[in-house]
Structures are given as structure tokens and as C-alpha cells.
Motif scaffolding. Sequence first.
Motif, short mmCIF file in Angstrom:
data_model
loop_
_atom_site.label_atom_id
_atom_site.label_comp_id
_atom_site.label_asym_id
_atom_site.label_seq_id
_atom_site.Cartn_x
_atom_site.Cartn_y
_atom_site.Cartn_z
N MET A 1 -4.95 -53.70 102.87
CA MET A 1 -3.84 -53.27 102.04
C MET A 1 -3.91 -54.01 100.71
N THR A 2 -3.71 -53.28 99.63
CA THR A 2 -3.75 -53.92 98.33
C THR A 2 -2.37 -54.43 97.94
N SER A 3 -2.35 -55.34 96.98
CA SER A 3 -1.07 -55.90 96.57
C SER A 3 -0.18 -54.85 95.91
N GLY A 4 -0.77 -53.86 95.26
CA GLY A 4 0.01 -52.80 94.64
C GLY A 4 0.79 -52.01 95.66
N SER A 5 0.16 -51.67 96.78
CA SER A 5 0.87 -50.90 97.79
C SER A 5 1.96 -51.73 98.45
N MET A 6 1.72 -53.02 98.62
CA MET A 6 2.74 -53.89 99.20
C MET A 6 3.94 -53.98 98.26
N THR A 7 3.66 -54.10 96.98
CA THR A 7 4.73 -54.15 95.99
C THR A 7 5.54 -52.86 96.03
N GLU A 8 4.86 -51.75 96.12
CA GLU A 8 5.56 -50.46 96.17
C GLU A 8 6.41 -50.34 97.42
N ARG A 9 5.91 -50.84 98.54
CA ARG A 9 6.68 -50.80 99.79
C ARG A 9 7.94 -51.65 99.69
N ILE A 10 7.82 -52.83 99.07
CA ILE A 10 8.97 -53.72 98.91
C ILE A 10 10.00 -53.06 97.98
N LYS A 11 9.52 -52.50 96.87
CA LYS A 11 10.43 -51.81 95.94
C LYS A 11 11.13 -50.66 96.65
N GLY A 12 10.38 -49.93 97.46
CA GLY A 12 10.97 -48.81 98.20
C GLY A 12 12.05 -49.28 99.15
N LEU A 13 11.80 -50.39 99.83
CA LEU A 13 12.81 -50.93 100.76
C LEU A 13 14.05 -51.36 99.99
N LEU A 14 13.88 -52.07 98.89
CA LEU A 14 15.03 -52.57 98.14
C LEU A 14 15.87 -51.45 97.55
#
Length: 54
Positions: A1-14
Motif C-alpha cells: 500500500m502506498t502512502s497516498g492511498s493511506m492518506t486518502e483512506r484517512i481523509k475518507g474516514l474523517l
Amino acid sequence: MTSGSMTERIKGLLNSPKGRDLMRFGRTQAAKPSTQQKLRQLMERVTGGPGRRR
């Protein structure tokens, strides 16, 4: 998993209703004096506390 997708997942959760509920719960807990005291005690243990030499 790339850091970009993790960032997007966190933003989506928030930005989701569940994420907003979690943020509200966290703020409520952080405002409690008992929680603040527990956090201070934890920080003293982690940082060596006042008056303790390392």
C-alpha cells in the motif's frame, strides 16, 4: 500500500459520518479531567517524570 492511498483512506474516514462521530467522542474524552490526569501520568512515565534522572 502506498502512502497516498493511506492518506486518502484517512481523509475518507474523517469526512464520513462515522469519522465525525469518532472525532466528537475523542474530543469529549480529552476534555474530561480524569482523562487528562491519566495522560499526564503516562507522560511522566514515558519521559522519566519530574525529578528523575535518566
